[in-house]
Design a protein around this motif. Sequence first.
Motif, PDB file in Angstrom:
ATOM      1  N   ASP A 179       0.848  -1.188   0.000  1.00 19.55           N
ATOM      2  CA  ASP A 179       0.000   0.000   0.000  1.00 19.55           C
ATOM      3  C   ASP A 179       0.884   1.238   0.000  1.00 19.55           C
ATOM      4  O   ASP A 179       2.121   1.142   0.052  1.00 19.55           O
ATOM      5  N   MET A 180       0.267   2.400  -0.050  1.00 18.52           N
ATOM      6  CA  MET A 180       0.996   3.659  -0.115  1.00 18.52           C
ATOM      7  C   MET A 180       0.098   4.744   0.469  1.00 18.52           C
ATOM      8  O   MET A 180      -1.137   4.653   0.375  1.00 18.52           O
ATOM      9  N   ASN A 181       0.683   5.751   1.048  1.00 19.49           N
ATOM     10  CA  ASN A 181      -0.077   6.807   1.712  1.00 19.49           C
ATOM     11  C   ASN A 181      -0.578   7.826   0.678  1.00 19.49           C
ATOM     12  O   ASN A 181      -0.207   8.993   0.689  1.00 19.49           O
ATOM     13  N   CYS A 182      -1.447   7.310  -0.217  1.00 21.39           N
ATOM     14  CA  CYS A 182      -1.976   8.131  -1.312  1.00 21.39           C
ATOM     15  C   CYS A 182      -3.306   7.554  -1.769  1.00 21.39           C
ATOM     16  O   CYS A 182      -3.756   6.529  -1.261  1.00 21.39           O
ATOM     17  N   LEU A 197       4.890  -0.328   2.915  1.00 17.14           N
ATOM     18  CA  LEU A 197       4.439   1.002   2.510  1.00 17.14           C
ATOM     19  C   LEU A 197       5.420   1.606   1.517  1.00 17.14           C
ATOM     20  O   LEU A 197       6.567   1.919   1.866  1.00 17.14           O
ATOM     21  N   ALA A 198       4.977   1.758   0.292  1.00 22.00           N
ATOM     22  CA  ALA A 198       5.786   2.401  -0.736  1.00 22.00           C
ATOM     23  C   ALA A 198       5.807   3.907  -0.503  1.00 22.00           C
ATOM     24  O   ALA A 198       5.020   4.445   0.272  1.00 22.00           O
ATOM     25  N   ASP A 199       6.708   4.599  -1.211  1.00 21.13           N
ATOM     26  CA  ASP A 199       6.754   6.053  -1.087  1.00 21.13           C
ATOM     27  C   ASP A 199       7.560   6.644  -2.233  1.00 21.13           C
ATOM     28  O   ASP A 199       8.445   5.987  -2.793  1.00 21.13           O
ATOM     29  N   VAL A 200       7.231   7.880  -2.598  1.00 16.78           N
ATOM     30  CA  VAL A 200       8.037   8.695  -3.509  1.00 16.78           C
ATOM     31  C   VAL A 200       8.057  10.112  -2.947  1.00 16.78           C
ATOM     32  O   VAL A 200       7.165  10.505  -2.203  1.00 16.78           O
ATOM     33  N   LEU A 201       9.078  10.854  -3.320  1.00 18.55           N
ATOM     34  CA  LEU A 201       9.203  12.225  -2.831  1.00 18.55           C
ATOM     35  C   LEU A 201       8.956  13.241  -3.939  1.00 18.55           C
ATOM     36  O   LEU A 201       9.069  14.439  -3.728  1.00 18.55           O
ATOM     37  N   GLY A 202       8.613  12.758  -5.117  1.00 16.87           N
ATOM     38  CA  GLY A 202       8.332  13.652  -6.228  1.00 16.87           C
ATOM     39  C   GLY A 202       7.100  13.182  -6.975  1.00 16.87           C
ATOM     40  O   GLY A 202       6.514  12.147  -6.661  1.00 16.87           O
ATOM     41  N   ALA A 243      -0.202  10.865  -6.468  1.00 17.28           N
ATOM     42  CA  ALA A 243      -0.168  12.291  -6.151  1.00 17.28           C
ATOM     43  C   ALA A 243      -1.610  12.735  -5.871  1.00 17.28           C
ATOM     44  O   ALA A 243      -2.491  12.457  -6.688  1.00 17.28           O
ATOM     45  N   PRO A 244      -1.841  13.364  -4.720  1.00 11.32           N
ATOM     46  CA  PRO A 244      -0.883  13.687  -3.661  1.00 11.32           C
ATOM     47  C   PRO A 244      -0.451  12.444  -2.885  1.00 11.32           C
ATOM     48  O   PRO A 244      -1.120  11.415  -2.936  1.00 11.32           O
ATOM     49  N   VAL A 245       0.665  12.585  -2.139  1.00 11.88           N
ATOM     50  CA  VAL A 245       1.173  11.460  -1.359  1.00 11.88           C
ATOM     51  C   VAL A 245       1.748  11.990  -0.043  1.00 11.88           C
ATOM     52  O   VAL A 245       2.444  13.001  -0.026  1.00 11.88           O
ATOM     53  N   ASN A 246       1.415  11.298   1.038  1.00  7.34           N
ATOM     54  CA  ASN A 246       1.863  11.703   2.373  1.00  7.34           C
ATOM     55  C   ASN A 246       2.990  10.802   2.888  1.00  7.34           C
ATOM     56  O   ASN A 246       3.246   9.728   2.346  1.00  7.34           O
ATOM     57  N   ASP A 247       3.625  11.228   3.952  1.00  4.69           N
ATOM     58  CA  ASP A 247       4.743  10.512   4.576  1.00  4.69           C
ATOM     59  C   ASP A 247       4.264   9.172   5.156  1.00  4.69           C
ATOM     60  O   ASP A 247       3.319   9.138   5.945  1.00  4.69           O
ATOM     61  N   PRO A 248       4.931   8.064   4.830  1.00  6.68           N
ATOM     62  CA  PRO A 248       4.493   6.765   5.360  1.00  6.68           C
ATOM     63  C   PRO A 248       4.917   6.495   6.794  1.00  6.68           C
ATOM     64  O   PRO A 248       4.245   5.752   7.520  1.00  6.68           O
ATOM     65  N   MET A 249       6.037   7.075   7.251  1.00  2.06           N
ATOM     66  CA  MET A 249       6.568   6.709   8.556  1.00  2.06           C
ATOM     67  C   MET A 249       5.653   7.138   9.698  1.00  2.06           C
ATOM     68  O   MET A 249       5.610   6.501  10.742  1.00  2.06           O
ATOM     69  N   MET A 250       4.888   8.221   9.466  1.00  2.00           N
ATOM     70  CA  MET A 250       4.020   8.719  10.532  1.00  2.00           C
ATOM     71  C   MET A 250       2.826   7.813  10.797  1.00  2.00           C
ATOM     72  O   MET A 250       2.132   7.967  11.797  1.00  2.00           O
ATOM     73  N   PHE A 269       6.004  -3.853   9.749  1.00  2.00           N
ATOM     74  CA  PHE A 269       5.819  -2.656   8.926  1.00  2.00           C
ATOM     75  C   PHE A 269       7.101  -2.377   8.143  1.00  2.00           C
ATOM     76  O   PHE A 269       8.145  -2.089   8.743  1.00  2.00           O
ATOM     77  N   GLY A 270       7.024  -2.497   6.840  1.00  2.00           N
ATOM     78  CA  GLY A 270       8.164  -2.168   5.991  1.00  2.00           C
ATOM     79  C   GLY A 270       7.951  -0.781   5.406  1.00  2.00           C
ATOM     80  O   GLY A 270       7.026  -0.564   4.622  1.00  2.00           O
ATOM     81  N   VAL A 271       8.785   0.166   5.802  1.00  2.00           N
ATOM     82  CA  VAL A 271       8.591   1.567   5.422  1.00  2.00           C
ATOM     83  C   VAL A 271       9.648   1.986   4.401  1.00  2.00           C
ATOM     84  O   VAL A 271      10.845   1.812   4.634  1.00  2.00           O
ATOM     85  N   THR A 272       9.194   2.541   3.298  1.00  2.00           N
ATOM     86  CA  THR A 272      10.106   3.000   2.251  1.00  2.00           C
ATOM     87  C   THR A 272      10.672   4.372   2.598  1.00  2.00           C
ATOM     88  O   THR A 272       9.934   5.276   2.967  1.00  2.00           O
ATOM     89  N   ALA A 273      11.979   4.506   2.483  1.00  2.00           N
ATOM     90  CA  ALA A 273      12.632   5.802   2.667  1.00  2.00           C
ATOM     91  C   ALA A 273      13.898   5.816   1.825  1.00  2.00           C
ATOM     92  O   ALA A 273      14.640   4.832   1.779  1.00  2.00           O
ATOM     93  N   GLY A 274      14.127   6.934   1.155  1.00  2.00           N
ATOM     94  CA  GLY A 274      15.238   7.039   0.220  1.00  2.00           C
ATOM     95  C   GLY A 274      16.534   7.487   0.870  1.00  2.00           C
ATOM     96  O   GLY A 274      16.545   8.110   1.936  1.00  2.00           O
TER      97      GLY A 274
END
Length: 467
Positions: free
Chosen positions: A14-17, A59-64, A83-90, A104-109
């Motif tokens: 999943d992803m925070n979007c 939890l997937a994530d992108v910063l752009g 898009a839009p997409v929020n921070d997954p770690m929170m 919980f597997g959290v994506t971070a670059g």
Amino acid sequence: MSENKREILFNAFDMNCVAHQSPGLWRHPADKASTYKTLGYWTHLAKVLEKGKFDGLFLADVLGTYDVYKGSNESPLRTGAQAPVNDPMMLVSAMAAVTENLGFGVTAGTAYEHPYAFARRLATLDHLTEGRVGWNVVTGYLPSAARNMGQEDQMEHDERYNHADEYLEVVYKLLEGSWEDDAVQANKETGVYADPAKVHSINHEGKYFKVPGIAITEPSTQRTPVIYQAGASSRGIKFAAGNAESVFVTCPTRETLKVAVAKIRDAVQAAGRDRYDVKIFAMQTIITDETAELAEAKYQDYKSYADIEGAQVLMSGWMGIDLSEYGPDDVIGENVKSNAIQSTVETFQKASGDSGKPWTIRQLAEWVGVGGFGPITVGSGAEVAEKLIDWVDYTDVDGFNLAYAVTPATFEDIVEYVVPELQTRGAYKTEYTEGSLRHKLFGEGDRVKDTHRAAQYKISNRLVAKA
């Protein structure tokens, strides 16, 4: 009926979007993705997954934004494609509070946040979850993120991994090599909380980072959270061989998956680790119901909501190629170069239909429209269970990273129809193993194994070397 004693692992993807892997499906009446901004969505999902004995929520994530398509934000914003997409770690603390075992597997670059600050965030989550956190290490692939972080473009593909190697070295030194296990005394009589003699500076000075001091967090349950990785390019596999404990792959067929799994296990073994020190998850989307007919009807209903433009937006970002420059009946040529996710380009280049001919842009977009670019399995719970067991037996994969068509209904269906069938066949856990995420996955304790790259930075090894 298949018999299988190897337990299949499940992660929810999943992803925070609002539109993760199935652009357009947020419009479906059963879909709740638009409530991603609320804690209620995430706590409900966590409870569903724990009921189904899922190993983790990835939890997937992108910063752009995915502005590769037509060189604009217009299409990703209109279609909601990540898009839009929020921070997954929170999200993690809230979900951990309503569960006891879910990981919980959290994506971070590694490209834009300094490892000193990030190591503290990782340790904090590992403390709060009592050791149920993993970190999906990504190097980044969207040019829009690089530009908004003050760079002209992202680093070249392989150089991003060189940078990531040092980034992890700093994180490992902070989490493994700064505080001794008994540094924290919490002695109310002497007034000593932590013994300064047992907390050590890491004195790191490298090409990209200079970190002289100590970690400002005390050791957590796992010290280093479980390391996840999703790159399947040659450089990505090399990176995974030394660092990863869990690898995600995307292959359209069981035949290509078998090759990919063997390649990863060979690389892990060549790095001096056991072939099975890495759990490999294959992306999969499951559409299921009480009967095959109901599942197929559900799938056809979902397909009617798919957004082809949104699919092309995602594919363009994943590949680093503007698909608007192609016609709908064109195929992706072999000579295409990418500075994004190279393995994705290779996957799409090789994708083909029943005819064996390469898929056109239109066919690829229709495929991505429901569940992203992983394979889709449609059928009754029993049919899906048999297919998953077959894939594990044939490919040597450990489990599946399950994307959704609609959320949380896709996951609720899997818990209701597929999990009991797998359990009946002895191919899925009936109870969780106690302990940390690492111990649940491997059954060998909370800390990284001595053959893992992080082990060389353990404080015990540093002290021995100094003696």
